[in-house]
Design a protein around this motif. Structure first.
Motif, PDB file in Angstrom:
ATOM      1  N   LEU A 193      52.656  -9.347  46.542  1.00 19.59           N
ATOM      2  CA  LEU A 193      51.286  -9.706  46.168  1.00 19.59           C
ATOM      3  C   LEU A 193      50.419  -8.443  46.401  1.00 19.59           C
ATOM      4  N   GLY A 194      50.735  -7.604  47.365  1.00 23.85           N
ATOM      5  CA  GLY A 194      49.723  -6.532  47.857  1.00 23.85           C
ATOM      6  C   GLY A 194      48.822  -7.015  48.837  1.00 23.85           C
ATOM      7  N   TRP A 195      49.336  -8.470  49.460  1.00 27.09           N
ATOM      8  CA  TRP A 195      48.275  -8.794  50.339  1.00 27.09           C
ATOM      9  C   TRP A 195      48.471  -8.164  51.883  1.00 27.09           C
ATOM     10  N   LYS A 196      47.065  -8.132  51.887  1.00 31.52           N
ATOM     11  CA  LYS A 196      46.692  -7.165  53.449  1.00 31.52           C
ATOM     12  C   LYS A 196      45.555  -8.330  53.975  1.00 31.52           C
ATOM     13  N   PRO A 197      45.798  -8.589  55.453  1.00 29.90           N
ATOM     14  CA  PRO A 197      44.925  -9.346  56.184  1.00 29.90           C
ATOM     15  C   PRO A 197      43.644  -8.573  56.301  1.00 29.90           C
ATOM     16  N   ASP A 198      42.401  -9.323  56.509  1.00 30.77           N
ATOM     17  CA  ASP A 198      41.276  -8.765  56.789  1.00 30.77           C
ATOM     18  C   ASP A 198      40.883  -9.176  58.341  1.00 30.77           C
ATOM     19  N   TYR A 199      41.314 -10.045  58.638  1.00 34.86           N
ATOM     20  CA  TYR A 199      41.114 -10.855  59.853  1.00 34.86           C
ATOM     21  C   TYR A 199      42.178 -11.076  61.200  1.00 34.86           C
ATOM     22  N   ASP A 200      43.264  -9.860  61.075  1.00 34.33           N
ATOM     23  CA  ASP A 200      44.461  -9.996  61.894  1.00 34.33           C
ATOM     24  C   ASP A 200      43.943  -9.417  63.535  1.00 34.33           C
ATOM     25  N   ASN A 201      43.258 -10.437  64.040  1.00 39.90           N
ATOM     26  CA  ASN A 201      42.762 -10.110  65.299  1.00 39.90           C
ATOM     27  C   ASN A 201      42.360 -11.369  66.144  1.00 39.90           C
ATOM     28  N   LEU A 202      43.150 -11.806  67.250  1.00 39.99           N
ATOM     29  CA  LEU A 202      42.663 -13.087  67.759  1.00 39.99           C
ATOM     30  C   LEU A 202      41.308 -13.248  68.157  1.00 39.99           C
ATOM     31  N   ASP A 203      40.764 -12.193  68.661  1.00 45.68           N
ATOM     32  CA  ASP A 203      39.410 -12.281  68.915  1.00 45.68           C
ATOM     33  C   ASP A 203      38.270 -12.754  67.955  1.00 45.68           C
ATOM     34  N   VAL A 204      38.900 -12.168  66.552  1.00 39.58           N
ATOM     35  CA  VAL A 204      37.961 -12.380  65.389  1.00 39.58           C
ATOM     36  C   VAL A 204      38.400 -14.098  65.154  1.00 39.58           C
ATOM     37  N   ILE A 205      39.581 -14.356  65.158  1.00 38.77           N
ATOM     38  CA  ILE A 205      39.870 -15.693  64.727  1.00 38.77           C
ATOM     39  C   ILE A 205      39.111 -16.788  65.506  1.00 38.77           C
ATOM     40  N   VAL A 206      39.298 -16.494  66.944  1.00 42.15           N
ATOM     41  CA  VAL A 206      38.558 -17.213  68.171  1.00 42.15           C
ATOM     42  C   VAL A 206      37.007 -17.435  67.949  1.00 42.15           C
ATOM     43  N   SER A 207      36.426 -16.399  67.691  1.00 42.14           N
ATOM     44  CA  SER A 207      35.149 -16.062  67.706  1.00 42.14           C
ATOM     45  C   SER A 207      34.396 -16.847  66.437  1.00 42.14           C
ATOM     46  N   THR A 208      35.128 -16.789  65.238  1.00 40.40           N
ATOM     47  CA  THR A 208      34.539 -17.685  64.045  1.00 40.40           C
ATOM     48  C   THR A 208      35.018 -18.989  64.066  1.00 40.40           C
ATOM     49  N   ALA A 209      36.100 -19.404  64.806  1.00 37.32           N
ATOM     50  CA  ALA A 209      36.172 -20.954  65.367  1.00 37.32           C
ATOM     51  C   ALA A 209      35.127 -21.261  66.071  1.00 37.32           C
ATOM     52  N   LEU A 210      34.863 -20.641  67.243  1.00 35.57           N
ATOM     53  CA  LEU A 210      33.737 -21.014  68.012  1.00 35.57           C
ATOM     54  C   LEU A 210      32.330 -21.268  67.472  1.00 35.57           C
ATOM     55  N   ASN A 211      32.148 -20.154  66.711  1.00 38.01           N
ATOM     56  CA  ASN A 211      30.584 -20.124  65.875  1.00 38.01           C
ATOM     57  C   ASN A 211      30.661 -21.650  64.938  1.00 38.01           C
ATOM     58  N   TRP A 212      31.803 -21.673  64.323  1.00 40.08           N
ATOM     59  CA  TRP A 212      31.872 -22.777  63.349  1.00 40.08           C
ATOM     60  C   TRP A 212      31.897 -24.266  64.285  1.00 40.08           C
ATOM     61  N   GLU A 213      32.417 -24.236  65.534  1.00 36.92           N
ATOM     62  CA  GLU A 213      32.626 -25.495  65.998  1.00 36.92           C
ATOM     63  C   GLU A 213      30.893 -25.720  66.611  1.00 36.92           C
ATOM     64  N   ARG A 214      30.263 -24.840  67.177  1.00 36.19           N
ATOM     65  CA  ARG A 214      28.777 -24.915  67.559  1.00 36.19           C
ATOM     66  C   ARG A 214      28.099 -25.307  66.363  1.00 36.19           C
ATOM     67  N   ILE A 215      28.197 -24.924  65.191  1.00 31.28           N
ATOM     68  CA  ILE A 215      27.375 -25.310  64.045  1.00 31.28           C
ATOM     69  C   ILE A 215      27.857 -26.825  63.636  1.00 31.28           C
ATOM     70  N   TRP A 216      28.809 -26.860  63.621  1.00 35.97           N
ATOM     71  CA  TRP A 216      29.545 -28.393  63.347  1.00 35.97           C
ATOM     72  C   TRP A 216      29.110 -29.500  64.268  1.00 35.97           C
ATOM     73  N   GLN A 217      28.989 -28.994  65.739  1.00 33.71           N
ATOM     74  CA  GLN A 217      28.581 -30.224  66.457  1.00 33.71           C
ATOM     75  C   GLN A 217      26.761 -30.148  66.336  1.00 33.71           C
ATOM     76  N   GLU A 218      26.394 -29.409  66.229  1.00 30.96           N
ATOM     77  CA  GLU A 218      24.928 -29.255  65.816  1.00 30.96           C
ATOM     78  C   GLU A 218      24.645 -30.110  64.575  1.00 30.96           C
ATOM     79  N   ARG A 219      25.518 -30.152  63.588  1.00 31.26           N
ATOM     80  CA  ARG A 219      25.199 -30.697  62.514  1.00 31.26           C
ATOM     81  C   ARG A 219      25.445 -32.265  62.655  1.00 31.26           C
TER      82      ARG A 219
END
Length: 331
Positions: free
Chosen positions: A299-325
């Motif tokens: 496919l020629g697929w190359k990841p853009d977010y292959d970083n655990l810190d990035v994965i966690v930071s986006t998940a944390l950001n969303w969880e705060r948004i979702w809780q506020e909503r």
């Protein structure tokens, strides 16, 4: 293309719908909203319906001339599948059969199927290739394996082309905070840890600390949901360009232990939430990671977010948004 996305209001499906929309595809989402949300459908038309309803499936196929189907709709909780196997064979396997009947009747040329590394079961090796024998150890994995086989058999007897994507551990959220995992009672490690940070949960458990790994806890291959979504868009392009039916693992080819993931969540949040260490769960291999050479090569697929810190930071950001909503909705 004109595409049908089943389960497109859910966690992974909604991220794929957004990327499909940005790529210019014409989208119809078919979802019963059991775990998905109307607000998560950011492109196209939402049709509320269930794949157990043959008439509803036929109606949406008659109303649109689909060139491709992306099939996400499924139950995915392994312990629930053990406790209630017929639910999984009904919703995952039988409903895939219902969908495939419509795909065959209406001669849809392309299908992308959401599968799982659970089809491999407990193989001897820790880095898994797509050619390993399938030996699922729970009804969830078995229900997906059966669906894969039906797709392959239909393709062998028709003009259908397919791409089956076997997900490893999907995590993270849209970096802009537009979408994320809002599944009730989610069981994914990073989601659970983020819920502990926001106070949605009082604490969490680590199942097994005596594995033959670097810190005694299980190792898993975590893939960011946006990288996974990109694989779906590329799968459509691949088939439209003449690519043959194929199965691809979706992972980064490296893993992190449960303790390492929890440490990153604690570091990024500054919250020392409670963690209870307990015994192993039945059927948990010590380590599972994807051999992703096929998807990167074909496919020629190359990841853009292959970083655990990035994965966690986006998940944390969303969880705060979702809780506020949610707290705003309850006021």
């Amino acid at each position: 293309m004109k595409v049908l996305v089943t389960g497109g209001a859910g966690y992974i499906g909604s991220h794929v719908v957004r990327q499909l929309g940005e790529a210019g595809h014409d989208i119809v989402v078919f979802d019963n909203l059991s775990t998905g949300y109307r607000w998560a459908v950011t492109y196209g038309e939402l049709v509320v319906g269930d794949l157990a309803d043959d008439a509803a499936i036929e109606a949406v196929f008659r109303a649109h001339d689909f060139e491709a189907v992306l099939h996400f709709a499924a139950n995915i909780v392994v312990p629930e599948s053990v406790a209630n196997p017929l639910k999984y064979y009904s919703n995952n396997t039988r409903n895939t059969l219902n969908l495939l009947k419509a795909v065959e009747r209406h001669r849809v040329p392309y299908l992308v199927f959401s599968s799982t590394a659970a089809v491999y079961g407990m193989p001897a090796q820790t880095v898994l290739t797509e050619d390993l024998p399938l030996a699922p150890i729970n009804p969830y994995g078995a229900s997906k394996m059966m669906s894969e086989r039906m797709i392959m058999d239909l393709a062998a007897s028709s003009a259908l082309n397919y791409v089956i994507l076997r997900y490893f551990n999907v995590a993270g959220a849209n970096p802009e905070g537009l979408l994320g995992q809002a599944t009730p009672e989610a069981t994914h490690l990073i989601k659970v840890a983020c819920e502990c940070v926001t106070g949605t949960r009082d604490g969490m458990s680590v199942f097994g600390t005596d594995y033959d790994t670097r810190d005694g806890t299980c190792i898993r291959d975590y893939i960011h949901v946006e990288d996974l979504a990109k694989a779906h868009v590329m799968a459509l392009d691949y088939m439209a360009s003449g690519g043959e039916s194929e199965v691809f693992n979706c992972g980064y080819g490296r893993g992190f232990t449960v303790r390492e993931v929890i440490d990153v969540v604690r570091e990024q949040s500054g919250v020392e939430f409670a963690v209870t260490e307990t015994g192993r769960r039945a059927g948990d291999p010590a380590a599972l990671m994807a051999d992703n050479q096929r998807i990167t090569g074909k496919l020629g697929w190359k990841p853009d977010y292959d970083n655990l810190d990035v994965i966690v930071s986006t998940a944390l950001n969303w969880e705060r948004i979702w809780q506020e909503r949610r707290s705003g909705e309850s006021r």
